[in-house]
Write an enzyme that holds these catalytic residues in place. Structure first.
Site, short mmCIF file in Angstrom:
data_model
loop_
_atom_site.label_atom_id
_atom_site.label_comp_id
_atom_site.label_asym_id
_atom_site.label_seq_id
_atom_site.Cartn_x
_atom_site.Cartn_y
_atom_site.Cartn_z
CE LYS A 21 -11.88 16.09 -1.48
NZ LYS A 21 -12.39 16.62 -0.10
NE ARG A 96 -7.28 16.12 3.30
CZ ARG A 96 -7.66 17.45 3.03
NH1 ARG A 96 -6.72 18.34 2.61
NH2 ARG A 96 -8.87 17.82 3.05
NE ARG A 134 -13.48 27.22 -3.81
CZ ARG A 134 -13.55 26.20 -3.24
NH1 ARG A 134 -14.35 25.36 -3.55
NH2 ARG A 134 -12.55 25.96 -2.13
NE ARG A 167 -11.79 28.52 1.31
CZ ARG A 167 -12.42 27.08 1.21
NH1 ARG A 167 -13.65 26.93 1.72
NH2 ARG A 167 -11.65 26.07 1.23
NE ARG A 178 -6.15 24.04 -0.63
CZ ARG A 178 -7.44 24.39 -0.99
NH1 ARG A 178 -7.36 25.47 -1.88
NH2 ARG A 178 -8.41 23.55 -0.92
P1 ADP Z 1 -9.79 20.64 0.18
O1 ADP Z 1 -10.55 19.48 0.28
O2 ADP Z 1 -9.69 21.85 -0.94
O3 ADP Z 1 -8.17 20.91 0.68
P2 ADP Z 1 -10.64 21.10 3.12
O4 ADP Z 1 -11.72 22.28 3.48
O5 ADP Z 1 -10.74 19.85 2.94
O6 ADP Z 1 -10.25 21.53 1.64
O7 ADP Z 1 -9.56 21.23 3.96
C1 ADP Z 1 -8.92 22.51 4.47
C2 ADP Z 1 -7.71 22.40 4.97
O8 ADP Z 1 -7.82 21.66 6.26
C3 ADP Z 1 -6.60 21.79 4.54
O9 ADP Z 1 -5.94 22.39 3.72
C4 ADP Z 1 -5.78 21.12 5.61
O10 ADP Z 1 -5.02 22.43 6.17
C5 ADP Z 1 -6.81 20.96 6.67
N1 ADP Z 1 -7.54 19.50 6.68
C6 ADP Z 1 -8.49 18.92 6.18
N2 ADP Z 1 -8.67 17.68 6.38
C7 ADP Z 1 -7.16 17.26 6.70
C8 ADP Z 1 -6.88 15.82 7.03
N3 ADP Z 1 -7.58 14.99 6.96
N4 ADP Z 1 -5.47 15.92 7.71
C9 ADP Z 1 -4.99 16.93 7.74
N5 ADP Z 1 -5.15 18.35 7.37
C10 ADP Z 1 -6.49 18.50 7.12
#
Ligand code: ADP
Length: 224
Positions: A21, A96, A134, A167, A178
């Site tokens: 993504k 989300r 990764r 990470r 996740r």
């Molecule tokens: P990925 O897409 O791999 O989950 P991101 O970098 O987008 O990783 O997000 C990392 C973390 O940030 C998520 O696991 C969550 O804890 C938080 N996060 C990101 N976007 C949201 C959202 N829209 N609502 C709630 N938590 C979020």
């Protein structure tokens, strides 16, 4: 000359962690010429800056759980209120939850942006393989992958020589949590959009190189 409507899309990009993504978001941002709003990136920036918001969300993020709706809603609203977002936007990792989706729809309607939802679908076993390979530079943040994008100097960053690390949120147990959180919390959001008036497309994220997938998404956004 670009079509005048071209810059007025709000593209809402969905995909589980590890679906590619982030790569697609960068390509779309360039090809459509619209700013990219990634809640994940914004939250990580706060964690790295060790400011009060970063301190507040750090533990939740490390556990692979979702940050509270009001926190992310506020961050997105700030970005959407900026001049850059007036003619279009690409949303990545947001919304989300249903509460975030409802808030977003209200914000986009107010701004008169056409909503296009893209769901990037992938095989979860491939996600786990990809993320467990990764590696990241703890100093400059550059990402590598043991399989698909290894560092030229094994185990250390090409740019600054720092030893690469896994990470915290890429560890397998965290990745599984996740993916589970993605399914449980995001599936209802996808259904919300699938039933709503928004244009909604599903794209196979396993099929073909990232460039071909990106070109397909771009065509869908522009031409339907
Ligand atoms: P990925 O897409 O791999 O989950 P991101 O970098 O987008 O990783 O997000 C990392 C973390 O940030 C998520 O696991 C969550 O804890 C938080 N996060 C990101 N976007 C949201 C959202 N829209 N609502 C709630 N938590 C979020």
């Amino acid at each position: 000359m670009p079509a005048p409507s071209e810059a007025h899309f709000a593209v809402i990009l969905f995909g589980p962690p590890g679906s590619g993504k982030g790569t697609q978001a960068k390509m779309l941002q360039e090809s459509l010429g619209i700013p990219h709003i990634s809640t994940g990136d914004m939250l990580w920036e706060h964690v790295e800056a060790m400011d009060s918001l970063g301190e507040e969300v750090r533990a939740v993020m490390r556990e692979g759980k979702l940050v509270p709706d009001e926190v992310v809603n506020r961050l997105v609203e700030e970005q959407l209120s900026g001049p850059d977002a007036a003619t279009g936007v690409l949303l990545d990792g947001y919304p989300r939850t249903i509460q975030q989706a409802e808030k977003l729809v209200r914000m986009l309607e107010l701004r008169g942006l056409e909503q296009v939802v893209i769901h990037l679908k992938v095989d979860y076993n491939k996600v786990i393989d990809r993320l467990s390979g990764r590696r990241q530079c703890p100093r400059c943040g550059t990402l590598y992958n043991l399989e698909s994008n290894p560092s030229r100097v094994a185990g250390v960053c090409e740019r600054d020589g720092a030893p690469l690390v896994v990470r915290e949120d890429d560890r397998e147990a965290v990745v599984r949590r996740r993916l589970q959180a993605y399914d449980e919390q995001t599936s209802p959001v996808l259904q919300y959009f699938a039933r709503g008036p928004q244009r909604f497309y599903e794209v196979d994220g396993n099929e073909g190189p990232p460039e071909a997938i990106g070109a397909k998404i771009c065509r869908l956004v522009r031409d339907g």
